[in-house]
Design a protein around this motif. Structure first.
Motif, short mmCIF file in Angstrom:
data_model
loop_
_atom_site.label_atom_id
_atom_site.label_comp_id
_atom_site.label_asym_id
_atom_site.label_seq_id
_atom_site.Cartn_x
_atom_site.Cartn_y
_atom_site.Cartn_z
N TRP A 139 -22.81 49.70 -55.93
CA TRP A 139 -24.02 48.99 -55.47
C TRP A 139 -23.60 47.75 -54.68
O TRP A 139 -22.73 47.00 -55.10
N MET A 140 -24.30 47.54 -53.59
CA MET A 140 -24.00 46.39 -52.74
C MET A 140 -25.22 45.46 -52.68
O MET A 140 -26.34 45.93 -52.48
N GLY A 141 -24.96 44.17 -52.81
CA GLY A 141 -26.03 43.18 -52.84
C GLY A 141 -26.47 42.77 -51.45
O GLY A 141 -26.22 41.64 -51.02
N ILE A 142 -27.12 43.68 -50.76
CA ILE A 142 -27.63 43.39 -49.42
C ILE A 142 -29.14 43.54 -49.47
O ILE A 142 -29.64 44.52 -50.02
N SER A 143 -29.84 42.57 -48.93
CA SER A 143 -31.31 42.61 -49.02
C SER A 143 -31.91 43.20 -47.74
O SER A 143 -31.21 43.39 -46.73
N MET A 175 -36.72 44.61 -50.72
CA MET A 175 -36.79 43.18 -51.03
C MET A 175 -35.93 42.37 -50.06
O MET A 175 -34.77 42.70 -49.83
N ARG A 176 -36.55 41.32 -49.52
CA ARG A 176 -35.81 40.37 -48.71
C ARG A 176 -35.18 39.33 -49.63
O ARG A 176 -35.44 39.32 -50.84
N ARG A 177 -34.37 38.44 -49.04
CA ARG A 177 -33.69 37.43 -49.87
C ARG A 177 -34.72 36.58 -50.63
O ARG A 177 -34.56 36.31 -51.82
N ASP A 178 -35.79 36.20 -49.94
CA ASP A 178 -36.81 35.38 -50.60
C ASP A 178 -37.51 36.14 -51.72
O ASP A 178 -37.89 35.57 -52.73
N ASP A 179 -37.70 37.46 -51.53
CA ASP A 179 -38.29 38.27 -52.60
C ASP A 179 -37.39 38.27 -53.83
O ASP A 179 -37.86 38.25 -54.97
N CYS A 180 -36.07 38.32 -53.57
CA CYS A 180 -35.12 38.31 -54.70
C CYS A 180 -35.27 37.00 -55.47
O CYS A 180 -35.33 36.99 -56.71
N LYS A 181 -35.31 35.89 -54.73
CA LYS A 181 -35.46 34.59 -55.40
C LYS A 181 -36.75 34.55 -56.21
O LYS A 181 -36.78 34.03 -57.32
N ARG A 182 -37.81 35.08 -55.60
CA ARG A 182 -39.10 35.07 -56.30
C ARG A 182 -39.01 35.92 -57.58
O ARG A 182 -39.44 35.49 -58.65
N GLY A 192 -37.82 34.31 -65.10
CA GLY A 192 -37.28 33.21 -65.90
C GLY A 192 -35.77 33.05 -65.84
O GLY A 192 -35.18 32.36 -66.67
N PHE A 193 -35.14 33.68 -64.83
CA PHE A 193 -33.69 33.52 -64.69
C PHE A 193 -33.41 32.35 -63.74
O PHE A 193 -34.24 32.04 -62.88
N PRO A 194 -32.24 31.73 -63.86
CA PRO A 194 -31.92 30.63 -62.94
C PRO A 194 -31.65 31.14 -61.52
O PRO A 194 -31.08 32.23 -61.36
N LEU A 226 -21.24 51.16 -60.50
CA LEU A 226 -20.62 49.83 -60.52
C LEU A 226 -21.27 48.94 -59.46
O LEU A 226 -21.74 49.44 -58.43
N LEU A 227 -21.27 47.65 -59.72
CA LEU A 227 -21.82 46.68 -58.78
C LEU A 227 -20.71 45.78 -58.25
O LEU A 227 -19.91 45.25 -59.03
N SER A 228 -20.67 45.62 -56.94
CA SER A 228 -19.82 44.60 -56.34
C SER A 228 -20.58 43.28 -56.47
O SER A 228 -21.55 43.03 -55.76
N LEU A 229 -20.12 42.46 -57.43
CA LEU A 229 -20.88 41.25 -57.79
C LEU A 229 -20.34 40.03 -57.05
O LEU A 229 -19.16 39.68 -57.19
N GLY A 230 -21.20 39.40 -56.27
CA GLY A 230 -20.79 38.16 -55.61
C GLY A 230 -21.32 36.94 -56.31
O GLY A 230 -20.93 35.82 -56.00
N ALA A 231 -22.25 37.14 -57.24
CA ALA A 231 -22.90 36.06 -58.01
C ALA A 231 -23.84 35.22 -57.16
O ALA A 231 -24.29 34.16 -57.59
N GLY A 232 -24.15 35.65 -55.95
CA GLY A 232 -25.18 35.00 -55.15
C GLY A 232 -26.54 35.62 -55.47
O GLY A 232 -26.69 36.37 -56.44
N VAL A 233 -27.52 35.34 -54.60
CA VAL A 233 -28.90 35.76 -54.90
C VAL A 233 -29.05 37.28 -55.01
O VAL A 233 -29.60 37.81 -55.98
#
Ligand code: SF4
Length: 275
Positions: free
Chosen positions: A145-149, A176-183, A189-191, A4-11
């Motif tokens: 799963w935790m969304g920590i970069s 992956m760092r936060r910027d890597d995630c954005k890249r 092709g995702f927003p 399961l993923l703890s989803l925050g909907a951020g990057v």
């Protein structure tokens, strides 16, 4: 073991969900979004996008909630600390305080536990089929799963419960760092996701307050809230959203140095808020 993923909907947590959708990570059994009811409108729009993308590959996204954090705090009987009388609401955001002597402080954050962790745990119990008051399993049955970069390693924590293990794919598998995630999100092709956090979270940096100020509706929402909490019961001194212990409307948010400040999210939150 249920994944399961703890989803925050951020990057970061969006990256994990989308990586699972395209097969770059194991397929999730589900993602859980704990809604405080006070996220920016852009987060709810992005969440709808994620729900559709995940549904297309058979990953359910569960929205859960322990109530609307703003509405709960605005209740006349809401207190931030102390004795709770006859159903009065006891909700503690990490407000800044200043008493008559000028001494300042910050309240302990309890909102993450109440509005994020507890509803996610309740949903996990439901997914596991645990009956009311049944004890948690004594062995790991959930991989959460935790969304920590990678640039936020200090937020990594081992699980303190025997029934789950925490997994940090962005830190220990993808580096992956936060910027890597954005890249990665852009390249696929995702927003690009918006920042996910309660609109009036006291952990906002000045840059984030400055951004909120650009939206008149959101700014009016947070400044009204800031005025309303000043004398909430239970603590000595007044309560503020801004670390300067000034009313938000009086804070100069225009200085680049101040706007560059790191947030507590980047150093303290554990992957439930702000990811
Ligand atoms: S985003 Fe801030 S106010 Fe909202 S639950 Fe997390 S710590 Fe509390």
């Amino acid at each position: 073991m249920m994944r399961l993923l703890s989803l925050g909907a951020g990057v970061q947590s969006s990256t994990l969900l989308l990586m699972s959708c395209v097969g770059e990570l194991d397929k999730l059994d589900g993602a859980i979004f704990a809604d405080t009811g006070w996220e920016p409108a852009a987060v709810y729009r992005h969440l709808e996008y994620l729900e559709a993308a995940a549904a297309a590959v058979g990953i359910p996204v569960y929205r859960v909630s322990a109530g609307n954090i703003r509405a709960d705090m605005m209740r006349p009987d809401a207190t931030v600390r102390g004795r709770v009388r006859d159903g009065a609401r006891h909700t503690s955001l990490p407000f800044y305080t200043r008493d008559q002597s000028g001494a300042g402080g910050i309240l302990k954050r309890q909102c993450t536990k109440e509005y994020k962790i507890a509803p996610i745990d309740r949903e996990i119990r439901r997914l596991l089929g645990l009956k009311y008051r049944a004890p948690w399993p004594k062995e790991p049955v959930v991989e959460l799963w935790m969304g920590i970069s990678g640039d936020e390693q200090r937020r990594v924590r081992q699980s303190d419960a025997r029934w789950k293990v925490h997994r940090y794919p962005l830190v220990f598998e993808k580096w992956m760092r936060r910027d890597d995630c954005k890249r990665w999100i852009g390249e696929h092709g995702f927003p690009i996701p918006p920042r996910s956090a309660c609109l009036g979270c006291p952990f906002h940096s000045d840059a984030e307050w400055h951004e909120i100020k650009q939206d008149p509706e959101a700014w009016s929402d947070v400044t009204e809230f800031d005025m309303a909490i000043r004398r909430k019961g239970g603590v000595r001194g007044d309560l503020y959203l801004h670390r300067s212990c000034k009313p938000l409307v009086q804070v100069d948010l225009s200085t680049p140095e101040e706007r560059g400040q790191r947030t507590f999210f980047e150093t303290e939150c554990l992957g439930y808020c702000g990811s």
